[in-house]
Motif scaffolding. Structure first.
Motif, short mmCIF file in Angstrom:
data_model
loop_
_atom_site.label_atom_id
_atom_site.label_comp_id
_atom_site.label_asym_id
_atom_site.label_seq_id
_atom_site.Cartn_x
_atom_site.Cartn_y
_atom_site.Cartn_z
N ALA A 1 -25.79 92.06 48.40
CA ALA A 1 -26.42 92.51 47.00
C ALA A 1 -25.49 93.23 46.30
O ALA A 1 -25.78 93.39 44.99
CB ALA A 1 -27.81 93.23 47.50
N GLU B 1 -33.21 97.71 46.16
CA GLU B 1 -31.89 96.95 45.88
C GLU B 1 -31.33 96.36 47.06
O GLU B 1 -30.56 95.17 47.07
CB GLU B 1 -30.97 97.90 45.30
CG GLU B 1 -31.46 98.27 43.61
CD GLU B 1 -30.93 99.55 43.31
OE1 GLU B 1 -30.83 99.79 41.89
OE2 GLU B 1 -30.12 100.37 43.93
N SER C 1 -32.72 92.79 48.59
CA SER C 1 -32.52 91.39 47.87
C SER C 1 -31.25 91.00 47.98
O SER C 1 -30.39 91.22 47.98
CB SER C 1 -33.18 91.58 46.61
OG SER C 1 -31.97 91.52 45.54
N HIS C 2 -31.25 89.43 48.48
CA HIS C 2 -30.05 88.78 48.91
C HIS C 2 -29.87 87.72 47.69
O HIS C 2 -30.62 87.27 47.28
CB HIS C 2 -29.94 88.08 50.25
CG HIS C 2 -28.75 87.65 50.50
ND1 HIS C 2 -28.24 86.52 50.17
CD2 HIS C 2 -27.77 88.25 51.68
CE1 HIS C 2 -26.78 86.29 50.78
NE2 HIS C 2 -26.89 87.25 51.70
N PRO C 3 -28.56 87.73 47.27
CA PRO C 3 -28.47 86.74 46.12
C PRO C 3 -28.59 85.18 46.56
O PRO C 3 -28.95 84.64 45.76
CB PRO C 3 -26.84 87.06 45.89
CG PRO C 3 -26.26 87.69 47.02
CD PRO C 3 -27.52 88.59 47.59
N THR D 1 -31.13 91.16 55.71
CA THR D 1 -30.79 91.28 54.18
C THR D 1 -29.94 92.74 53.91
O THR D 1 -28.75 92.50 53.27
CB THR D 1 -32.20 91.06 53.45
OG1 THR D 1 -32.63 90.09 53.57
CG2 THR D 1 -31.73 90.94 51.78
N ALA E 1 -25.79 93.17 52.87
CA ALA E 1 -25.32 94.26 51.63
C ALA E 1 -24.39 95.22 52.28
O ALA E 1 -23.24 95.49 51.44
CB ALA E 1 -26.36 95.10 51.05
#
Ligand code: NDP
Length: 391
Positions: free
Chosen positions: A176, A192, A195-197, A206, A210
């Protein structure tokens, strides 16, 4: 009919596994499903798939599970011993998809009964790689990788001689925060980091993506599974997550595995292996993709990779220490007790304490020693964090 069990059935990997199995119900006899807090999902899937046994990790949820399964004929059980018993129930194929070191003992039980173990639980190899491989060999059980990078390497190696392999390159999306300025990382919030791209995964992996702790675990997993020297394993940041891994051979060829970021590919490959069968995953249109990008990982941004290299150099129980400290630090980050960048500092200090313990460094790799070391490292991590708060 193939007898299958899914350990960690209620999670992201577990649900993707069920998605594949439920498409062909005549082919599978579901033996055991396990979960932890998500009793409703566990009971619903156990009913739908006609499982023999459903197990929750939480002993205090047994009554809830029994109530949810009432009249279904599915046996209910709870607790750590019951999870291991689920792994030991005779089956041909077992998915190991519990998150964390908790997945080790049930996976070993599956290997001990000779089942093929599809291993998503990378922590098993990180904490106890030599033990896992030794038990698989002793019981003539097969271990198949499910992590997308390791499945990719496994596929690129089909028909090849390991002696001709120069290097293995595992890719990382960068998670992320790959484009965040370094100074902003200390303020990264739980939302923040969660959430994984590119990939849709459980919350813990996840966040580990990051911080690159996930890639750090995968470096160790690569070393253990493929038996390759750590200096010949590389991490490559590839923001699109379409190439999952590459294998470099001694004639200069690089074999890349390319595919959409959908875990049903790696799960399905392990489910049908040694055959390759049609899978309901998106097909890539490379003309549409247009461009693939690569960059070297930034060591300042991702200290977890440096720590993983130290663990690979040390070997033995250091992987169990690394993983346990990481799990505790992650718990603390999720609970809002430490910041995003503090996680690596906690793990590093716990590894330093391990290095100061010659008795532990030389200890044999048995399940008891792994479990005790895991507990000790969790205590050390808690002490490190308490000292930081007090100071
Ligand atoms: P999830 O968090 O989505 O699911 C974890 C599963 O483990 C759930 O079934 C959960 O139960 C159960 N569980 C949680 N805590 C315990 C415990 N203490 N004892 C027993 N069971 C427990 O994780 P993922 O599916 O994302 O990941 C599972 C494993 O696969 C991890 O090792 C991860 O690193 C690996 N992996 C995951 C990938 C992915 O795409 N998600 C990719 C590659 C590897 P409940 O939900 O009922 O609480």
């Amino acid at each position: 009919m193939r007898r299958v069990s899914i350990l960690g059935a209620t999670g992201s990997i577990g649900q993707n596994t069920i998605d594949l199995i439920a498409r062909d119900p005549e082919a599978y006899d579901v033996v055991a499903l396990t979960g932890a807090g998500n009793i409703a999902q566990l009971a619903e899937d156990a009913r739908r798939l006609g499982a023999d046994l459903a197990v929750t990790a939480h002993e205090d949820r047994l009554d809830d599970l029994r109530a949810a399964l009432a009249g279904s004929g599915v046996e209910a059980a709870a607790g750590q011993a019951a999870l291991t018993e689920a792994g030991a129930r005779p089956a041909d194929w077992v998915m190991s998809a519990i998150v964390g070191a908790a997945g080790l003992a049930p996976g070993l039980a599956a290997l001990e009964q000779g089942a093929t173990l599809a291993l998503a639980n990378k922590e098993s190899l990180v904490c106890a790689g030599a033990l896992v491989l030794e038990i698989a060999a002793r019981h003539d059980a097969r271990l198949l990788p499910v992590d997308s990078e390791h499945s990719a390497v496994f596929q690129a190696l089909a028909g090849e001689d390991m002696a001709a392999v120069e290097r293995i390159v595992i890719t990382a999306s960068g998670g992320a925060f790959r484009d965040w300025p370094l100074e902003r990382l200390a303020q990264a919030t739980l939302a923040e980091a969660s959430s994984h791209p590119n990939w849709d995964m459980g919350q813990r992996i996840t966040i580990d993506s990051a911080s690159m702790f996930n890639k750090a675990l995968e470096l160790i997993e690569t070393r253990e599974y493929f038996g390759i020297d750590p200096e010949r394993i590389e991490v490559l940041v590839h923001p699109e997550s379409l190439i999952h891994a590459l294998v470099g051979f001694n004639d200069g060829a690089l074999m890349a595995h390319v595919g959409a970021p959908d875990m049903r590919h790696a799960i399905g490959y392990a489910l049908h292996w040694p055959e390759r069968r049609a899978l309901p995953v998106p097909r890539l249109d490379l003309a549409q993709v247009g461009q693939l990008n690569f960059r070297a990982p930034d060591d300042a941004r991702y200290p977890a990779l440096r720590l993983a290299r130290a663990v690979m150099a040390r070997g033995g129980l250091s992987g169990a220490v690394f993983n346990a400290a990481k799990e505790r630090a992650l718990d603390a980050f999720i609970a809002g007790r430490i910041g995003f960048l503090d996680m690596a500092g906690v793990v590093e200090q716990v590894l330093d304490r391990f290095e100061a313990n010659p008795g532990l460094i030389d200890a044999a790799m048995t399940l008891d020693n792994v479990v005790q070391t895991d507990h000790l490292a969790r205590d050390w991590a808690d002490n490190v964090m308490a000292a930081k708060r007090a100071g």
